[in-house]
Design an enzyme around this catalytic site. Sequence first.
Site, PDB file in Angstrom:
ATOM      1  N   ARG A  45       0.856  -1.187   0.000  1.00 54.50           N
ATOM      2  CA  ARG A  45       0.000   0.000   0.000  1.00 54.50           C
ATOM      3  C   ARG A  45       0.890   1.235   0.000  1.00 54.50           C
ATOM      4  O   ARG A  45       1.896   1.301   0.719  1.00 54.50           O
ATOM      5  CB  ARG A  45      -0.918   0.022   1.231  1.00 54.50           C
ATOM      6  CG  ARG A  45      -2.117  -0.913   1.126  1.00 54.50           C
ATOM      7  CD  ARG A  45      -3.123  -0.482   0.041  1.00 54.50           C
ATOM      8  NE  ARG A  45      -4.230  -1.404  -0.121  1.00 54.50           N
ATOM      9  CZ  ARG A  45      -4.281  -2.416  -0.982  1.00 54.50           C
ATOM     10  NH1 ARG A  45      -3.234  -2.657  -1.773  1.00 54.50           N
ATOM     11  NH2 ARG A  45      -5.333  -3.180  -1.084  1.00 54.50           N
ATOM     12  N   ASP A  68       4.664  -0.354  -6.912  1.00 53.84           N
ATOM     13  CA  ASP A  68       3.434  -0.690  -7.635  1.00 53.84           C
ATOM     14  C   ASP A  68       2.266   0.073  -7.022  1.00 53.84           C
ATOM     15  O   ASP A  68       1.155   0.028  -7.546  1.00 53.84           O
ATOM     16  CB  ASP A  68       3.163  -2.204  -7.555  1.00 53.84           C
ATOM     17  CG  ASP A  68       1.950  -2.602  -8.391  1.00 53.84           C
ATOM     18  OD1 ASP A  68       1.939  -2.258  -9.596  1.00 53.84           O
ATOM     19  OD2 ASP A  68       1.024  -3.241  -7.860  1.00 53.84           O
ATOM     20  N   GLU A 125      -2.254   7.584  -5.044  1.00 55.89           N
ATOM     21  CA  GLU A 125      -2.553   6.974  -6.353  1.00 55.89           C
ATOM     22  C   GLU A 125      -4.001   7.138  -6.799  1.00 55.89           C
ATOM     23  O   GLU A 125      -4.305   7.018  -7.992  1.00 55.89           O
ATOM     24  CB  GLU A 125      -2.190   5.481  -6.335  1.00 55.89           C
ATOM     25  CG  GLU A 125      -3.084   4.627  -5.454  1.00 55.89           C
ATOM     26  CD  GLU A 125      -2.665   3.150  -5.449  1.00 55.89           C
ATOM     27  OE1 GLU A 125      -1.500   2.845  -5.150  1.00 55.89           O
ATOM     28  OE2 GLU A 125      -3.529   2.309  -5.748  1.00 55.89           O
ATOM     29  N   HIS A 153      -0.282  -0.083  -9.903  1.00 54.94           N
ATOM     30  CA  HIS A 153      -1.082  -1.035  -9.104  1.00 54.94           C
ATOM     31  C   HIS A 153      -1.518  -2.230  -9.964  1.00 54.94           C
ATOM     32  O   HIS A 153      -2.700  -2.576 -10.019  1.00 54.94           O
ATOM     33  CB  HIS A 153      -2.308  -0.324  -8.505  1.00 54.94           C
ATOM     34  CG  HIS A 153      -2.773  -0.965  -7.219  1.00 54.94           C
ATOM     35  ND1 HIS A 153      -3.134  -0.258  -6.121  1.00 54.94           N
ATOM     36  CD2 HIS A 153      -2.913  -2.266  -6.869  1.00 54.94           C
ATOM     37  CE1 HIS A 153      -3.500  -1.079  -5.156  1.00 54.94           C
ATOM     38  NE2 HIS A 153      -3.365  -2.317  -5.586  1.00 54.94           N
TER      39      HIS A 153
HETATM   40  P1  NAI Z   1      -1.764 -11.216   4.713  1.00 58.56           P
HETATM   41  O1  NAI Z   1      -2.825 -10.701   5.611  1.00 58.56           O
HETATM   42  O2  NAI Z   1      -1.781 -12.664   4.300  1.00 58.56           O
HETATM   43  O3  NAI Z   1      -0.326 -10.937   5.365  1.00 58.56           O
HETATM   44  C1  NAI Z   1       0.039  -9.735   5.960  1.00 58.56           C
HETATM   45  C2  NAI Z   1       1.145 -10.047   6.969  1.00 58.56           C
HETATM   46  O4  NAI Z   1       1.655  -8.801   7.445  1.00 58.56           O
HETATM   47  C3  NAI Z   1       0.655 -10.860   8.167  1.00 58.56           C
HETATM   48  O5  NAI Z   1       1.492 -11.991   8.366  1.00 58.56           O
HETATM   49  C4  NAI Z   1       0.781  -9.882   9.333  1.00 58.56           C
HETATM   50  O6  NAI Z   1       1.099 -10.506  10.573  1.00 58.56           O
HETATM   51  C5  NAI Z   1       1.920  -9.004   8.836  1.00 58.56           C
HETATM   52  N1  NAI Z   1       2.024  -7.717   9.511  1.00 58.56           N
HETATM   53  C6  NAI Z   1       1.041  -6.977  10.082  1.00 58.56           C
HETATM   54  N2  NAI Z   1       1.574  -5.855  10.609  1.00 58.56           N
HETATM   55  C7  NAI Z   1       2.904  -5.907  10.380  1.00 58.56           C
HETATM   56  C8  NAI Z   1       3.980  -5.046  10.695  1.00 58.56           C
HETATM   57  N3  NAI Z   1       3.789  -3.903  11.380  1.00 58.56           N
HETATM   58  N4  NAI Z   1       5.227  -5.391  10.285  1.00 58.56           N
HETATM   59  C9  NAI Z   1       5.423  -6.538   9.602  1.00 58.56           C
HETATM   60  N5  NAI Z   1       4.450  -7.399   9.283  1.00 58.56           N
HETATM   61  C10 NAI Z   1       3.201  -7.073   9.660  1.00 58.56           C
HETATM   62  O7  NAI Z   1      -1.772 -10.259   3.440  1.00 58.56           O
HETATM   63  P2  NAI Z   1      -1.270 -10.606   1.963  1.00 58.56           P
HETATM   64  O8  NAI Z   1      -2.369 -11.259   1.205  1.00 58.56           O
HETATM   65  O9  NAI Z   1       0.069 -11.248   2.039  1.00 58.56           O
HETATM   66  O10 NAI Z   1      -1.126  -9.124   1.376  1.00 58.56           O
HETATM   67  C11 NAI Z   1      -0.078  -8.244   1.789  1.00 58.56           C
HETATM   68  C12 NAI Z   1      -0.393  -6.866   1.264  1.00 58.56           C
HETATM   69  O11 NAI Z   1      -0.306  -6.871  -0.169  1.00 58.56           O
HETATM   70  C13 NAI Z   1      -1.849  -6.456   1.540  1.00 58.56           C
HETATM   71  O12 NAI Z   1      -1.960  -5.879   2.785  1.00 58.56           O
HETATM   72  C14 NAI Z   1      -2.147  -5.510   0.418  1.00 58.56           C
HETATM   73  O13 NAI Z   1      -1.902  -4.209   0.926  1.00 58.56           O
HETATM   74  C15 NAI Z   1      -1.150  -5.852  -0.673  1.00 58.56           C
HETATM   75  N6  NAI Z   1      -1.750  -6.274  -1.934  1.00 58.56           N
HETATM   76  C16 NAI Z   1      -1.370  -5.612  -3.072  1.00 58.56           C
HETATM   77  C17 NAI Z   1      -1.867  -5.969  -4.316  1.00 58.56           C
HETATM   78  C18 NAI Z   1      -1.413  -5.285  -5.562  1.00 58.56           C
HETATM   79  O14 NAI Z   1      -1.986  -5.509  -6.654  1.00 58.56           O
HETATM   80  N7  NAI Z   1      -0.387  -4.441  -5.516  1.00 58.56           N
HETATM   81  C19 NAI Z   1      -2.854  -7.056  -4.434  1.00 58.56           C
HETATM   82  C20 NAI Z   1      -3.148  -7.715  -3.181  1.00 58.56           C
HETATM   83  C21 NAI Z   1      -2.626  -7.323  -1.986  1.00 58.56           C
END
Ligand code: NAI
Length: 353
Positions: free
Chosen positions: A256, A280, A285, A317
């Site tokens: 994000r 990305d 954005e 994105h």
């Molecule tokens: P997820 O929920 O599976 O994993 C997020 C991880 O971040 C969790 O293990 C959590 O414990 C950890 N976390 C929370 N706070 C933290 C901190 N302060 N420091 C370090 N780790 C922390 O989410 P997922 O599916 O892996 O997605 C990750 C991010 O990718 C999403 O939050 C979303 O913002 C982004 N995303 C981007 C896309 C794109 O097209 N650019 C598409 C889909 C998701």
Amino acid sequence: MVPAKKFSLKTGATIAMKQPMIQAALFDAKSYDREYFENAVGRGDIAWHYHEFRLSADTASLASGRDAVCVFVNDNVDRDCLSELAKVGVRHVALRCAGFNNVDIAAAAELGIAVTRVPAYSPHAVAEHAVALLMTLNRRIHRAHNRVREQNFSLGGLVGFDVHGKTVGIIGTGRIGRIAAQIFRGFDARVMAFDPVPKNDWAAAHGVEYTDLGSLLENGDILSLHLPLSPNTLHLFDDDAFNRLKPGAFLVNTSRGKLIDTTALIRSLKSGRLGGVALDVYEEEEGVFFEDLSDCVLPDDELSRLLTFPNVLITSHQAFLTREALAEIARVTTENMRRVGSGTDFLEGTEVR
Ligand code: NAI
């Protein structure tokens, strides 16, 4: 919901069909949305009505007569919008993305409108894009491509580094971060990670070492962000964080935009401390990414400045944009709409309350 009808050529009568027809309005529609929603597995009884503009309180009346609306990250589904939707009979807001910060969930519950999302469509798509961005930036593929097309076959300024043997810091080891870590392990890089909820068995199985955030900042040659945006992580990368980075480190953000303070990022790039950044996602954005603004003057001075650096690579994105992810988004959204129609529970983990 209106019963589906078919006109009989033989008798001229209108015959009611077995399945009810679900009427759904899809806002902020792009060509690839149409393609994948038209071909979604099991979409037979949904009639899609596509709108290229976004959903907001001003456009909600266009959903009149629809059972459901399908929205994306930049539609503004606030209380006013939801009230308008309720007035015109909409009962379901289906987000075709994971995040739901653009929907007033409390207002939706009060108005009896169900909200669903697609929590995970392809973590591989995003992780692979993060690595593709890093490799493009590191090996200057984007610059080499432009040069060669102009018959400039010189190599000056294209020196990169081996990822092999470097230290990669993965911040957030959820669905996407874990896959990114595993890909970097394939380069034989040392992969270190930080997550408040560590997955120790996974880390041991894949040779990933957990450490604290400070240690990642100070030791990472490459840092890749895979954590959610929250009040705690807003501007995680501020002046202080950039000043702690190993000189010449590369940063990749596919999570994000607001995880990075853009003003601090530009300061770090100008000082030469940051070796390069691949984005990305971008703090501001909204209204820019996903749009063709090639005939416009960009009003965002910081984005314009970022685009001038030779060591900045930006995509709009698009990390999620693979055939597999789009098909899965369409499948889950379609299935949830049919479930509202038939009164069955939503797919597990997709309802937002
Ligand atoms: P997820 O929920 O599976 O994993 C997020 C991880 O971040 C969790 O293990 C959590 O414990 C950890 N976390 C929370 N706070 C933290 C901190 N302060 N420091 C370090 N780790 C922390 O989410 P997922 O599916 O892996 O997605 C990750 C991010 O990718 C999403 O939050 C979303 O913002 C982004 N995303 C981007 C896309 C794109 O097209 N650019 C598409 C889909 C998701």
